[in-house]
Write a protein that holds these residues in place. Structure first.
Motif, PDB file in Angstrom:
ATOM      1  N   ILE A 128       0.876  -1.062   0.058  1.00 41.84           N
ATOM      2  CA  ILE A 128       0.147   0.038  -0.091  1.00 41.84           C
ATOM      3  C   ILE A 128       0.791   1.165   0.126  1.00 41.84           C
ATOM      4  O   ILE A 128       0.693   2.263  -0.685  1.00 41.84           O
ATOM      5  CB  ILE A 128      -0.948   0.003   1.378  1.00 41.84           C
ATOM      6  CG1 ILE A 128      -1.881  -1.060   1.207  1.00 41.84           C
ATOM      7  CG2 ILE A 128      -1.826   1.209   1.371  1.00 41.84           C
ATOM      8  CD1 ILE A 128      -2.653  -1.350   2.281  1.00 41.84           C
TER       9      ILE A 128
ATOM     10  N   VAL B 121       0.809   4.233  -2.395  1.00 46.21           N
ATOM     11  CA  VAL B 121       0.607   5.518  -2.150  1.00 46.21           C
ATOM     12  C   VAL B 121       1.664   6.513  -2.814  1.00 46.21           C
ATOM     13  O   VAL B 121       1.141   7.681  -3.319  1.00 46.21           O
ATOM     14  CB  VAL B 121       0.577   5.635  -0.635  1.00 46.21           C
ATOM     15  CG1 VAL B 121       0.719   7.115  -0.078  1.00 46.21           C
ATOM     16  CG2 VAL B 121      -0.653   5.164   0.187  1.00 46.21           C
TER      17      VAL B 121
ATOM     18  N   ILE C  98       1.984  10.200   7.313  1.00 43.06           N
ATOM     19  CA  ILE C  98       1.232   9.801   8.500  1.00 43.06           C
ATOM     20  C   ILE C  98       0.251   8.677   8.216  1.00 43.06           C
ATOM     21  O   ILE C  98      -0.148   7.993   9.352  1.00 43.06           O
ATOM     22  CB  ILE C  98       0.487  11.097   8.688  1.00 43.06           C
ATOM     23  CG1 ILE C  98       1.227  12.331   9.098  1.00 43.06           C
ATOM     24  CG2 ILE C  98      -0.656  11.002   9.881  1.00 43.06           C
ATOM     25  CD1 ILE C  98       0.660  13.613   9.280  1.00 43.06           C
ATOM     26  N   ASP C  99      -0.135   8.458   6.926  1.00 45.80           N
ATOM     27  CA  ASP C  99      -1.130   7.313   6.713  1.00 45.80           C
ATOM     28  C   ASP C  99      -0.530   5.905   6.646  1.00 45.80           C
ATOM     29  O   ASP C  99      -1.132   5.052   7.018  1.00 45.80           O
ATOM     30  CB  ASP C  99      -1.505   7.599   5.123  1.00 45.80           C
ATOM     31  CG  ASP C  99      -2.512   6.811   4.657  1.00 45.80           C
ATOM     32  OD1 ASP C  99      -3.573   6.603   5.485  1.00 45.80           O
ATOM     33  OD2 ASP C  99      -2.593   5.805   3.886  1.00 45.80           O
TER      34      ASP C  99
ATOM     35  N   LEU D 145      -1.133   4.069  10.094  1.00 42.84           N
ATOM     36  CA  LEU D 145      -2.682   3.714  10.121  1.00 42.84           C
ATOM     37  C   LEU D 145      -2.784   2.636   9.011  1.00 42.84           C
ATOM     38  O   LEU D 145      -3.733   1.816   9.513  1.00 42.84           O
ATOM     39  CB  LEU D 145      -3.406   4.888   9.566  1.00 42.84           C
ATOM     40  CG  LEU D 145      -3.358   6.165  10.557  1.00 42.84           C
ATOM     41  CD1 LEU D 145      -3.910   7.367   9.907  1.00 42.84           C
ATOM     42  CD2 LEU D 145      -4.349   5.748  11.788  1.00 42.84           C
ATOM     43  N   VAL D 146      -2.131   2.387   7.930  1.00 44.19           N
ATOM     44  CA  VAL D 146      -2.209   1.302   7.181  1.00 44.19           C
ATOM     45  C   VAL D 146      -1.895   0.092   7.840  1.00 44.19           C
ATOM     46  O   VAL D 146      -2.497  -0.730   7.913  1.00 44.19           O
ATOM     47  CB  VAL D 146      -1.198   1.479   5.920  1.00 44.19           C
ATOM     48  CG1 VAL D 146      -1.425   0.204   5.137  1.00 44.19           C
ATOM     49  CG2 VAL D 146      -2.134   2.602   4.990  1.00 44.19           C
TER      50      VAL D 146
ATOM     51  N   SER E  71      -4.280  -0.929  10.343  1.00 42.18           N
ATOM     52  CA  SER E  71      -5.568  -1.632   9.754  1.00 42.18           C
ATOM     53  C   SER E  71      -5.289  -2.805   9.376  1.00 42.18           C
ATOM     54  O   SER E  71      -6.222  -3.779   9.185  1.00 42.18           O
ATOM     55  CB  SER E  71      -6.128  -0.644   8.490  1.00 42.18           C
ATOM     56  OG  SER E  71      -5.411  -0.562   7.449  1.00 42.18           O
ATOM     57  N   THR E  72      -4.077  -3.239   8.974  1.00 43.28           N
ATOM     58  CA  THR E  72      -3.993  -4.721   8.235  1.00 43.28           C
ATOM     59  C   THR E  72      -3.719  -5.797   9.266  1.00 43.28           C
ATOM     60  O   THR E  72      -3.920  -6.918   8.966  1.00 43.28           O
ATOM     61  CB  THR E  72      -2.504  -4.798   7.403  1.00 43.28           C
ATOM     62  OG1 THR E  72      -1.527  -4.200   8.381  1.00 43.28           O
ATOM     63  CG2 THR E  72      -2.745  -3.960   5.920  1.00 43.28           C
TER      64      THR E  72
ATOM     65  N   TRP F   5      -6.308  -6.682  10.872  1.00 36.80           N
ATOM     66  CA  TRP F   5      -7.727  -7.277  10.856  1.00 36.80           C
ATOM     67  C   TRP F   5      -7.760  -7.974   9.239  1.00 36.80           C
ATOM     68  O   TRP F   5      -8.877  -8.459   8.905  1.00 36.80           O
ATOM     69  CB  TRP F   5      -8.975  -6.481  10.900  1.00 36.80           C
ATOM     70  CG  TRP F   5      -8.812  -5.876  12.308  1.00 36.80           C
ATOM     71  CD1 TRP F   5      -8.873  -6.529  13.407  1.00 36.80           C
ATOM     72  CD2 TRP F   5      -8.766  -4.306  12.431  1.00 36.80           C
ATOM     73  NE1 TRP F   5      -8.891  -5.476  14.312  1.00 36.80           N
ATOM     74  CE2 TRP F   5      -8.723  -4.271  13.871  1.00 36.80           C
ATOM     75  CE3 TRP F   5      -8.911  -3.210  11.634  1.00 36.80           C
ATOM     76  CZ2 TRP F   5      -8.598  -2.835  14.404  1.00 36.80           C
ATOM     77  CZ3 TRP F   5      -8.669  -2.171  12.318  1.00 36.80           C
ATOM     78  CH2 TRP F   5      -8.746  -1.808  13.432  1.00 36.80           C
ATOM     79  N   PHE F   6      -6.679  -7.801   8.401  1.00 36.05           N
ATOM     80  CA  PHE F   6      -6.834  -8.437   7.225  1.00 36.05           C
ATOM     81  C   PHE F   6      -6.627  -9.908   7.299  1.00 36.05           C
ATOM     82  O   PHE F   6      -5.950 -10.566   7.899  1.00 36.05           O
ATOM     83  CB  PHE F   6      -5.498  -7.771   6.480  1.00 36.05           C
ATOM     84  CG  PHE F   6      -5.821  -7.700   5.008  1.00 36.05           C
ATOM     85  CD1 PHE F   6      -6.566  -6.529   4.627  1.00 36.05           C
ATOM     86  CD2 PHE F   6      -5.478  -8.345   3.956  1.00 36.05           C
ATOM     87  CE1 PHE F   6      -6.831  -6.341   3.285  1.00 36.05           C
ATOM     88  CE2 PHE F   6      -5.794  -8.242   2.409  1.00 36.05           C
ATOM     89  CZ  PHE F   6      -6.409  -7.117   2.223  1.00 36.05           C
TER      90      PHE F   6
END
Lengths: 244, 224
Positions: A132, A136, A166-167, A170-171, A174-175, A177-178
């Motif tokens: 990701i 980006v 900054i993203d 957060l990525v 979030s992964t 729960w992938f």
């Protein structure tokens, strides 16, 4: 600024300051064969056999990729505060380098995974995050190339660098729960489970230094390339001004 | 502070009034999401038997794509009619423009989402009406609006502006899309609310961070 000094160039001014390029070149000429030699003579891993050696390129490349994006982020903040062209040059150089190194990291990791996990690809959190991140920053390059006005180009690149950096954490969160997909991750978090011992650590450090030198060399050369472009543009405009 | 909020309100109500008169953004988004639902049904006819597998994901695909459509329009309309310069000349802080535009986009996307939900329930024959879905929906949409508004403002001054926004928007939005789709599927499967607290926390942090960062960066992005 290059535009103010009519025919003076900002690059290759003799005696101005220490030129790092030859030093880095010789260091690389020494370090690169040395690290290759170390990779070959370092002990073979019990479980992974020969394929483990790709880690000596994989890990340093990934670290350099993170370092590039960190430099890009810092350049973005600095441009935002100062609006100076030099920070724009730092941003574009580190952005391109980061994409380059993350590509190397993904390709080497993928080749290794084929032998270790019997698949080229698995949706492991780290892999997903790096992928990701690559996407980006690729879109950041597209944004830059789609802009014409130089100062707008710089400010959009700066804003994107701050948001993109900054993203990334957060990525990563979030992964968690992938879904892991069909293929189990055998080694838990990759890298950590494979213990490095004795000479392996020396090899890894040598490769890290080599990759760091390569990164610095590329970064300086890329910055100089951009400065030369500025000089050429300045000379071009100065000449045009005389003709009129 | 009060005058700042009043300025935000003024720009926001201008956007809403323009939208109510032209219905350009809302109608485009609503028709688009209806068509998306139809395409999903035609493309995945076998999944009509087990909608719980696909509906949470499809919902967020539809929201993302419809959202991008509306976000693109929000600045292109201003640019094409030359009113962006007027807006920038207005004696307000640049961050107020961002805040107002963001709230406008948030409102429009939420309306379209609320219109799309019954469509999904009707056509997939699977009820998505669940009160637990509301926080997921609102928080996810807030993230969309925040990142979408600043990226739309960035993309509007580039050459390939309509194409560029989705390219910029999707990768950065992925954390919200992953978390929101997971949370939606947990809510629709009637699992306990505590199970999605992690996802909601992540979306909450995303919303908070990307409320503050674009507010600061907006003057850099929009300067002429």
């Amino acid at each position: 600024m290059a535009t103010n000094t009519k025919y003076m160039t900002t690059t290759n001014v003799p005696g101005k300051k220490l030129d790092w390029i030859p030093i880095l070149s010789y260091a690389l000429l020494f370090m690169f064969p040395l690290s290759l030699l170390f990779v070959l003579i370092s002990p073979t891993d019990v479980n992974l056999a020969f394929s483990q050696r790709i880690f000596y390129f994989h890990l340093p490349a990934n670290i350099m990729c993170f370092l590039s994006f960190l430099v890009y982020f810092i350049g973005g903040i600095a441009y935002w505060r100062t609006r100076q062209r030099k920070w724009d040059i730092v941003m574009v150089s580190s952005l391109e380098l980061g994409v380059f190194f993350s590509f190397i990291g993904i390709v080497t990791g993928s080749i290794w995974a084929r032998y270790a996990w019997n698949t080229f690809w698995t949706w492991d959190p780290r892999l997903t995050t790096v992928t990701i991140m690559l996407v980006v920053y690729l879109s950041g390059l597209m944004l830059r190339n789609a802009t014409d006005d130089p100062s707008r180009k710089a400010s959009l690149t700066a804003a994107f660098g701050v948001i993109g950096f900054i993203d990334v954490p957060l990525v990563y969160f979030s992964t968690r729960w992938f879904p892991r997909g069909l293929h189990p991750v055998i080694f838990g978090d990759n890298g950590n489970a494979i213990g490095l011992e004795g000479f392996m650590i020396v090899t890894m450090l040598t490769c890290m230094v080599t990759m760091g030198l390569l990164f610095t060399y590329f970064l300086i050369q890329r910055i100089r390339l951009e400065q030369m472009r500025d000089d050429v543009a300045a000379l071009f405009y100065a000449q045009e001004g005389e003709e009129y | 502070m009060k005058s700042y909020l009043y300025k935000v309100w003024a720009i926001f109500s201008k956007d809403v009034r323009t939208e109510l008169r032209t219905k350009e953004i809302l109608s485009a988004m609503a028709v688009f999401s209806l068509l998306m639902v139809l395409v999903f049904i035609f493309a995945l006819p076998g999944k009509l038997q087990e909608p719980q597998d696909v509906v949470p994901g499809l919902l967020w695909i539809a929201f993302t794509f419809a959202g991008v459509l509306g976000l693109n329009r929000s600045f292109i309309i201003e640019k094409d009619r030359g009113s962006l310069e007027g807006l920038l000349l207005a004696p307000v802080d640049r961050s107020a423009i961002f805040l107002a535009k963001m709230l406008g986009n948030f409102a429009f996307i939420t309306i379209v989402e609320l219109l799309t939900l019954p469509l999904f329930s009707l056509l997939f024959n699977y009820s998505v009406f669940n009160l637990g879905l509301l926080p997921v929906l609102l928080m996810g949409t807030l993230g969309f609006a925040e990142i979408g508004t600043i990226f739309a403002a960035m993309a509007v001054n580039t050459r390939a502006r309509e194409v560029l926004l989705p390219v910029l928007f999707f990768p950065v939005m992925l954390p919200v899309i992953i978390a929101a789709a997971q949370a939606t599927s947990a809510v629709l499967a009637n699992r306990p609310f505590g199970e999605i607290s992690g996802q909601l926390q992540l979306i909450g942090i995303f919303d908070l961070v990307f409320l503050i960062v674009p507010l600061l960066l907006f003057e850099l992005v929009i300067e002429e």
